[in-house]
Structure formats: C-alpha cells, structure tokens
Design a protein around this motif. Structure first.
Motif, PDB file in Angstrom:
ATOM      1  N   ALA A  53      10.356  45.537  42.753  1.00 35.20           N
ATOM      2  CA  ALA A  53      10.865  45.882  44.084  1.00 35.20           C
ATOM      3  C   ALA A  53      10.773  44.689  45.040  1.00 35.20           C
ATOM      4  CB  ALA A  53      10.097  47.069  44.650  1.00 35.20           C
ATOM      5  N   LEU A  54       9.693  43.948  44.956  1.00 33.75           N
ATOM      6  CA  LEU A  54       9.555  42.767  45.812  1.00 33.75           C
ATOM      7  C   LEU A  54      10.616  41.721  45.493  1.00 33.75           C
ATOM      8  CD1 LEU A  54       5.675  42.406  45.877  1.00 33.75           C
ATOM      9  CD2 LEU A  54       7.166  43.073  47.791  1.00 33.75           C
ATOM     10  N   GLN A  78       6.430  36.890  36.635  1.00 39.01           N
ATOM     11  CA  GLN A  78       7.730  36.794  35.958  1.00 39.01           C
ATOM     12  C   GLN A  78       7.807  37.773  34.789  1.00 39.01           C
ATOM     13  OE1 GLN A  78       8.780  32.833  34.852  1.00 39.01           O
ATOM     14  NE2 GLN A  78      10.820  33.413  34.189  1.00 39.01           N
ATOM     15  N   ASP A  79       6.734  37.895  34.028  1.00 37.59           N
ATOM     16  CA  ASP A  79       6.691  38.810  32.889  1.00 37.59           C
ATOM     17  C   ASP A  79       6.829  40.260  33.344  1.00 37.59           C
ATOM     18  OD1 ASP A  79       6.221  39.287  30.017  1.00 37.59           O
ATOM     19  OD2 ASP A  79       4.335  40.185  30.708  1.00 37.59           O
ATOM     20  N   ALA A  80       6.134  40.627  34.418  1.00 32.46           N
ATOM     21  CA  ALA A  80       6.210  41.997  34.947  1.00 32.46           C
ATOM     22  C   ALA A  80       7.623  42.310  35.431  1.00 32.46           C
ATOM     23  CB  ALA A  80       5.203  42.178  36.073  1.00 32.46           C
ATOM     24  N   ASP A  81       8.237  41.361  36.122  1.00 29.86           N
ATOM     25  CA  ASP A  81       9.601  41.561  36.596  1.00 29.86           C
ATOM     26  C   ASP A  81      10.575  41.709  35.429  1.00 29.86           C
ATOM     27  OD1 ASP A  81      11.680  41.595  38.678  1.00 29.86           O
ATOM     28  OD2 ASP A  81      12.237  39.647  37.847  1.00 29.86           O
ATOM     29  N   GLN A  82      10.403  40.866  34.420  1.00 29.52           N
ATOM     30  CA  GLN A  82      11.281  40.917  33.252  1.00 29.52           C
ATOM     31  C   GLN A  82      11.124  42.245  32.498  1.00 29.52           C
ATOM     32  OE1 GLN A  82      10.539  37.942  30.208  1.00 29.52           O
ATOM     33  NE2 GLN A  82      12.746  37.618  30.064  1.00 29.52           N
ATOM     34  N   LEU A  83       9.886  42.713  32.345  1.00 27.77           N
ATOM     35  CA  LEU A  83       9.667  44.012  31.690  1.00 27.77           C
ATOM     36  C   LEU A  83      10.371  45.119  32.461  1.00 27.77           C
ATOM     37  CD1 LEU A  83       8.318  45.957  29.653  1.00 27.77           C
ATOM     38  CD2 LEU A  83       6.395  46.064  31.257  1.00 27.77           C
ATOM     39  N   GLU A  84      10.189  45.129  33.759  1.00 26.35           N
ATOM     40  CA  GLU A  84      10.799  46.184  34.574  1.00 26.35           C
ATOM     41  C   GLU A  84      12.318  46.128  34.497  1.00 26.35           C
ATOM     42  OE1 GLU A  84      10.235  49.628  36.490  1.00 26.35           O
ATOM     43  OE2 GLU A  84       8.579  48.350  35.825  1.00 26.35           O
ATOM     44  N   ARG A  85      12.892  44.933  34.425  1.00 27.43           N
ATOM     45  CA  ARG A  85      14.345  44.801  34.288  1.00 27.43           C
ATOM     46  C   ARG A  85      14.814  45.383  32.949  1.00 27.43           C
ATOM     47  NH1 ARG A  85      17.337  42.002  37.266  1.00 27.43           N
ATOM     48  NH2 ARG A  85      16.607  40.905  39.084  1.00 27.43           N
ATOM     49  N   ARG A  86      14.052  45.129  31.884  1.00 27.96           N
ATOM     50  CA  ARG A  86      14.405  45.688  30.574  1.00 27.96           C
ATOM     51  C   ARG A  86      14.287  47.208  30.602  1.00 27.96           C
ATOM     52  NH1 ARG A  86      10.608  42.991  26.672  1.00 27.96           N
ATOM     53  NH2 ARG A  86       9.794  41.924  28.460  1.00 27.96           N
ATOM     54  N   LEU A  87      13.223  47.735  31.224  1.00 31.20           N
ATOM     55  CA  LEU A  87      13.037  49.182  31.288  1.00 31.20           C
ATOM     56  C   LEU A  87      14.166  49.862  32.055  1.00 31.20           C
ATOM     57  CD1 LEU A  87       9.197  49.372  32.005  1.00 31.20           C
ATOM     58  CD2 LEU A  87      10.366  50.012  29.891  1.00 31.20           C
TER      59      LEU A  87
END
Length: 98
Positions: A53-54, A78-87
């Motif tokens: 969200a940020l 970056q990893d957290a953002d990438q995971l959320e994008r995949r989800l």
C-alpha cells in the motif's frame, strides 16, 4: 457438480502459483498466530499488504519506507512488495522448473 474438473486448471499449469504457507519468500513469513495469518516481513508484525500500500497507493520508494521502518532492510521491503504483487496477480510468478 462438485466432481467436474475446474476449467481454469486445465491446460497450461505454468501460470498457476501459490505461496509456501510458512515462508512464502526470502524475507516473509506466515504464522496463524501473527496478524491472523497475513503474510508479514520476517521477524516483524509488518504485513506485506502495508508495504504494498505504501508503494502502490502512496507512491513511496523503498528508501522512504525504510525511513518509516528503520529496522527493515531494503531487500526485505522489495521482497514483501514483490510477494504482495504476485498474490494480487499484478506480477507473473517465476516459472516452475520442469
């Protein structure tokens, strides 16, 4: 009919992806006892959805998010953002080796 095959699961299975339900990526974890099982940055209670969200809604860069969460490494953000994008289906999952 519950025994009918699911049409979306026929054909090209390379597009299917689901996270590991304990450690979905290098810097994230899922635990039923932390935030009701929402994916979080490893060893924190910071949900990956908040990082996403940020970035997506507020337009913050990784270094700006790191200032908000001084204990987080840029790689974890970056990893957290990438995971959320995949989800959320915004980023294609990495292909599975045959």
């Amino acid at each position: 009919d519950l025994q009918e095959p699911i049409e979306e699961l026929r054909g090209d299975h390379r597009r299917l992806w689901a996270p590991n339900l304990v450690k979905p990526s290098t810097y994230t974890t899922i635990s039923p006892w932390i935030l009701a099982g929402d994916p979080c940055v490893q060893q924190t209670r910071i949900p990956t959805a908040s990082i996403f969200a940020l970035r997506a809604n507020r337009g913050l860069q990784i270094d700006s998010i790191a200032e908000l969460y001084p204990g987080l490494k840029a790689e974890a953000i970056q990893d957290a953002d990438q995971l959320e994008r995949r989800l959320r289906g915004l980023e294609a999952p990495e292909p599975i080796a045959a």
